[in-house]
Design a protein around this motif. Structure first.
Motif, mmCIF file in Angstrom:
data_model
loop_
_atom_site.group_PDB
_atom_site.id
_atom_site.type_symbol
_atom_site.label_atom_id
_atom_site.label_comp_id
_atom_site.label_asym_id
_atom_site.label_seq_id
_atom_site.Cartn_x
_atom_site.Cartn_y
_atom_site.Cartn_z
ATOM 1 N N GLY A 16 0.835 -1.193 0.000
ATOM 2 C CA GLY A 16 0.000 0.000 0.000
ATOM 3 C C GLY A 16 0.866 1.238 0.000
ATOM 4 O O GLY A 16 2.082 1.166 0.190
ATOM 5 N N SER A 24 -0.659 4.089 4.698
ATOM 6 C CA SER A 24 -1.751 3.109 4.696
ATOM 7 C C SER A 24 -1.757 2.266 5.963
ATOM 8 O O SER A 24 -2.752 1.615 6.267
ATOM 9 N N LYS A 65 1.001 0.075 6.936
ATOM 10 C CA LYS A 65 1.730 -1.189 6.781
ATOM 11 C C LYS A 65 2.585 -1.534 7.998
ATOM 12 O O LYS A 65 2.556 -2.667 8.460
ATOM 13 N N GLY A 107 6.209 1.238 -0.094
ATOM 14 C CA GLY A 107 5.099 1.580 -0.979
ATOM 15 C C GLY A 107 5.364 1.379 -2.450
ATOM 16 O O GLY A 107 4.475 0.995 -3.208
ATOM 17 N N TYR A 140 -3.629 -5.658 0.355
ATOM 18 C CA TYR A 140 -3.508 -4.253 -0.049
ATOM 19 C C TYR A 140 -4.231 -3.393 0.968
ATOM 20 O O TYR A 140 -5.435 -3.524 1.161
ATOM 21 N N LEU A 141 -3.485 -2.526 1.637
ATOM 22 C CA LEU A 141 -4.062 -1.590 2.592
ATOM 23 C C LEU A 141 -4.387 -0.310 1.828
ATOM 24 O O LEU A 141 -3.499 0.467 1.500
ATOM 25 N N GLN A 142 -5.647 -0.140 1.533
ATOM 26 C CA GLN A 142 -6.103 1.010 0.751
ATOM 27 C C GLN A 142 -6.421 2.164 1.690
ATOM 28 O O GLN A 142 -7.084 1.977 2.706
ATOM 29 N N MET A 177 -0.259 7.716 -5.384
ATOM 30 C CA MET A 177 -1.329 6.788 -5.027
ATOM 31 C C MET A 177 -2.134 6.379 -6.263
ATOM 32 O O MET A 177 -2.465 5.207 -6.433
ATOM 33 N N ARG A 189 -2.181 2.485 -7.627
ATOM 34 C CA ARG A 189 -3.414 1.776 -7.255
ATOM 35 C C ARG A 189 -3.684 0.538 -8.123
ATOM 36 O O ARG A 189 -3.957 -0.538 -7.586
ATOM 37 N N TYR A 245 -1.351 -2.287 -7.031
ATOM 38 C CA TYR A 245 -1.756 -2.818 -5.720
ATOM 39 C C TYR A 245 -2.982 -3.718 -5.870
ATOM 40 O O TYR A 245 -3.030 -4.826 -5.318
ATOM 41 N N GLU A 246 -3.978 -3.251 -6.595
ATOM 42 C CA GLU A 246 -5.229 -4.005 -6.747
ATOM 43 C C GLU A 246 -4.997 -5.332 -7.458
ATOM 44 O O GLU A 246 -5.575 -6.349 -7.085
ATOM 45 N N THR A 288 -8.203 -6.784 -0.273
ATOM 46 C CA THR A 288 -8.064 -5.342 -0.115
ATOM 47 C C THR A 288 -8.795 -4.932 1.148
ATOM 48 O O THR A 288 -9.949 -5.322 1.353
#
Length: 166
Positions: free
Chosen positions: A8, A12, A14, A79, A98-100, A131, A135, A138-139, A145
């Motif tokens: 993330g 976020s 982590k 990140g 994933y820490l959104q 970000m 994104r 990450y996704e 998520t």
């Protein structure tokens, strides 16, 4: 095998969440940024300034590779670690979380005066751009998520622990 890999953007959660998860599960916590600093003998921000982002990314990839091979607890990645294609490949088969986080919460958590090398000029704008660019990666990499905005670490840890493979 690593129990969970946290990814993330900055802010976020982590590191905070990683330590809490490790404690709850009775396993070790490892942060690849700390590994990079240990190898380089200096803080991440100094590596960026003195050696450049490309060198930092090389050190970071090697730290991730080593940690995924050696570590069987909770692993937190920097990140931008997921931007490396080989790192993306290494994450296959791992439980990636994933820490959104939204921009407002990330800004509040990071503090725009913090030593974040990629956020030097116009930090809020840089963080937003970073970000948005990351994104999709990450996704794509995430098995799960978790939205962290306006939530307490303990609540997030409960959610992640429930979703971990047995």
């Amino acid at each position: 095998m690593t129990r969970a890999v946290l990814i993330g953007p900055p802010g976020s959660g982590k590191s905070t969440l990683g330590r809490l998860l490790a404690e709850r599960l009775g396993v070790a916590f490892r942060d690849t940024d700390a590994d990079v600093e240990a190898v380089a003998g200096k803080p991440v921000s100094d590596i960026f300034v003195e050696d450049g982002e490309a060198r930092f990314r090389e050190l970071e990839h090697e730290a991730v590779r080593r940690a995924l091979a050696e570590h069987d607890g909770i692993l937190s990645l920097g990140g931008g670690a997921v931007l490396h294609e080989e790192t993306q490949a290494l994450l296959a088969g791992h439980h990636v979380v994933y820490l959104q986080v939204g921009l407002a919460d990330a800004v509040q958590r990071v503090g725009l005066a913090a030593a974040r090398p990629l956020l030097v000029l116009n930090p809020r704008s840089q963080l937003k751009k970073l970000m948005e660019e990351r994104r999709p990666v990450y996704e794509r990499l995430a098995a799960v998520t978790v939205v962290t905005d306006k939530r307490e670490p303990e609540e997030l840890a409960d959610e992640i622990v429930k979703g971990l493979p047995a």
